[in-house]
Design a protein around this motif. Structure first.
Motif, PDB file in Angstrom:
ATOM      1  N   ARG A   7       0.844  -1.205   0.000  1.00 38.33           N
ATOM      2  CA  ARG A   7       0.000   0.000   0.000  1.00 38.33           C
ATOM      3  C   ARG A   7       0.879   1.256   0.000  1.00 38.33           C
ATOM      4  O   ARG A   7       0.577   2.228  -0.685  1.00 38.33           O
ATOM      5  N   ASP A   8       1.981   1.212   0.762  1.00 36.24           N
ATOM      6  CA  ASP A   8       2.898   2.365   0.801  1.00 36.24           C
ATOM      7  C   ASP A   8       3.531   2.591  -0.572  1.00 36.24           C
ATOM      8  O   ASP A   8       3.686   3.727  -1.016  1.00 36.24           O
ATOM      9  N   LEU A  14       1.459   6.516  -6.992  1.00 37.12           N
ATOM     10  CA  LEU A  14       0.215   7.113  -7.514  1.00 37.12           C
ATOM     11  C   LEU A  14       0.319   8.595  -7.896  1.00 37.12           C
ATOM     12  O   LEU A  14      -0.162   8.970  -8.969  1.00 37.12           O
ATOM     13  N   PRO A  15       0.961   9.448  -7.094  1.00 35.07           N
ATOM     14  CA  PRO A  15       1.046  10.865  -7.510  1.00 35.07           C
ATOM     15  C   PRO A  15       1.748  11.033  -8.856  1.00 35.07           C
ATOM     16  O   PRO A  15       1.432  11.957  -9.606  1.00 35.07           O
ATOM     17  N   HIS A  16       2.682  10.117  -9.169  1.00 36.03           N
ATOM     18  CA  HIS A  16       3.416  10.238 -10.435  1.00 36.03           C
ATOM     19  C   HIS A  16       2.560   9.836 -11.640  1.00 36.03           C
ATOM     20  O   HIS A  16       2.904  10.158 -12.777  1.00 36.03           O
ATOM     21  N   VAL A  17       1.472   9.116 -11.372  1.00 37.43           N
ATOM     22  CA  VAL A  17       0.557   8.756 -12.464  1.00 37.43           C
ATOM     23  C   VAL A  17       0.013  10.040 -13.091  1.00 37.43           C
ATOM     24  O   VAL A  17      -0.273  10.094 -14.291  1.00 37.43           O
ATOM     25  N   GLU A  18      -0.082  11.098 -12.273  1.00 40.24           N
ATOM     26  CA  GLU A  18      -0.530  12.401 -12.773  1.00 40.24           C
ATOM     27  C   GLU A  18       0.355  12.919 -13.904  1.00 40.24           C
ATOM     28  O   GLU A  18      -0.103  13.682 -14.750  1.00 40.24           O
ATOM     29  N   LEU A  50       7.384   2.256 -12.543  1.00 40.09           N
ATOM     30  CA  LEU A  50       6.147   1.467 -12.637  1.00 40.09           C
ATOM     31  C   LEU A  50       6.387   0.075 -13.230  1.00 40.09           C
ATOM     32  O   LEU A  50       5.848  -0.915 -12.730  1.00 40.09           O
ATOM     33  N   ILE A  51       7.198   0.005 -14.285  1.00 42.60           N
ATOM     34  CA  ILE A  51       7.388  -1.298 -14.936  1.00 42.60           C
ATOM     35  C   ILE A  51       8.175  -2.272 -14.031  1.00 42.60           C
ATOM     36  O   ILE A  51       7.783  -3.441 -13.920  1.00 42.60           O
ATOM     37  N   PRO A  52       9.228  -1.812 -13.328  1.00 39.88           N
ATOM     38  CA  PRO A  52       9.857  -2.731 -12.357  1.00 39.88           C
ATOM     39  C   PRO A  52       8.881  -3.204 -11.266  1.00 39.88           C
ATOM     40  O   PRO A  52       8.906  -4.364 -10.856  1.00 39.88           O
ATOM     41  N   GLY A 118      -4.531   7.146 -22.378  1.00 40.55           N
ATOM     42  CA  GLY A 118      -4.835   5.719 -22.241  1.00 40.55           C
ATOM     43  C   GLY A 118      -4.061   5.112 -21.082  1.00 40.55           C
ATOM     44  O   GLY A 118      -4.616   4.377 -20.259  1.00 40.55           O
ATOM     45  N   LEU A 119      -2.776   5.445 -20.995  1.00 39.33           N
ATOM     46  CA  LEU A 119      -1.952   4.936 -19.895  1.00 39.33           C
ATOM     47  C   LEU A 119      -2.466   5.453 -18.555  1.00 39.33           C
ATOM     48  O   LEU A 119      -2.502   4.722 -17.564  1.00 39.33           O
ATOM     49  N   TYR A 120      -2.867   6.704 -18.540  1.00 39.31           N
ATOM     50  CA  TYR A 120      -3.369   7.304 -17.287  1.00 39.31           C
ATOM     51  C   TYR A 120      -4.576   6.518 -16.762  1.00 39.31           C
ATOM     52  O   TYR A 120      -4.614   6.115 -15.601  1.00 39.31           O
ATOM     53  N   VAL A 121      -5.524   6.262 -17.636  1.00 35.52           N
ATOM     54  CA  VAL A 121      -6.741   5.545 -17.223  1.00 35.52           C
ATOM     55  C   VAL A 121      -6.408   4.100 -16.855  1.00 35.52           C
ATOM     56  O   VAL A 121      -6.854   3.578 -15.831  1.00 35.52           O
ATOM     57  N   LEU A 122      -5.591   3.466 -17.696  1.00 33.63           N
ATOM     58  CA  LEU A 122      -5.230   2.061 -17.471  1.00 33.63           C
ATOM     59  C   LEU A 122      -4.531   1.886 -16.118  1.00 33.63           C
ATOM     60  O   LEU A 122      -4.877   1.004 -15.327  1.00 33.63           O
ATOM     61  N   VAL A 123      -3.549   2.738 -15.853  1.00 38.43           N
ATOM     62  CA  VAL A 123      -2.758   2.584 -14.627  1.00 38.43           C
ATOM     63  C   VAL A 123      -3.600   2.914 -13.392  1.00 38.43           C
ATOM     64  O   VAL A 123      -3.560   2.186 -12.393  1.00 38.43           O
ATOM     65  N   ALA A 124      -4.399   3.992 -13.460  1.00 30.09           N
ATOM     66  CA  ALA A 124      -5.213   4.371 -12.294  1.00 30.09           C
ATOM     67  C   ALA A 124      -6.218   3.259 -11.965  1.00 30.09           C
ATOM     68  O   ALA A 124      -6.390   2.876 -10.800  1.00 30.09           O
TER      69      ALA A 124
END
Ligand SMILES: [Fe+2]
Ligand SMILES: [Fe+2]
Length: 164
Positions: A7-8, A14-18, A50-52, A118-124
């Motif tokens: 969770r941490d 998550l903030p970087h997904v922005e 994210l990928i690692p 697309g990546l933004y929606v997919l990842v979130a």
């Protein structure tokens, strides 16, 4: 809570997904150098973090979820989300390389904007699925020892993925 380390990690990522949405918003709105910087930042987050993280989940988290559910292959749909993130990230890299040498055409701009949104929606959505469907199950069913082993294996897998 046994899954606190995960969770941490999600809370850190998550903030970087922005950065994906910010870069998408900049397509057609910011100068070429500004857009290039935003795309580079988004790509750096994807390839460097994210990928690692996804690789570690594929190797050490999803097999545990499969076993707890007693359903081999149950997490395959989630692994396919990871595959799609990799594919869209490669596309992003190709478009970024094109931007370095020429102005993007209108259709390349559209492609870039679509890849980023697309990546933004997919990842979130992917994060929500893990947090709402998998983590409660792990919190309920893992033993403290099992959790420790799983997180050690995830850390080792993420380290290997970052070395590549
Ligand atoms: Fe994931
Ligand atoms: Fe995750």
């Amino acid at each position: 809570m046994l899954t606190k380390p995960l969770r941490d990690e999600h809370a850190e990522l998550l903030p970087h997904v922005e950065s994906l949405r910010i870069a998408a918003d900049a397509v057609g709105a910011s100068s070429a150098p500004e857009l290039a910087a935003k795309v580079r930042e988004a790509e750096g987050f994807l390839t460097g973090h994210l990928i690692p993280h996804a690789r570690a989940e594929d190797e050490a988290l999803y097999p545990v979820v499969d076993a707890l559910l007693g359903a081999p292959g149950a997490t395959r749909t989630m692994s396919l989300d990871h595959v799609e993130v990799g594919r869209q990230t490669r596309l992003l890299g190709e478009l970024r390389a094109k931007m370095a040498s020429a102005t993007l055409t209108r259709s390349q701009e559209n492609e870039l904007r679509m890849a980023l949104y697309g990546l933004y929606v997919l990842v979130a959505l992917h994060f929500r699925k893990e947090e709402e469907a998998y983590l409660p199950l792990l919190d309920q069913r893992l033993t403290p020892d099992g959790a420790k082993r799983m997180f050690e294996a995830m850390e080792a897998a993420a380290r290997r993925a970052k070395e590549v």
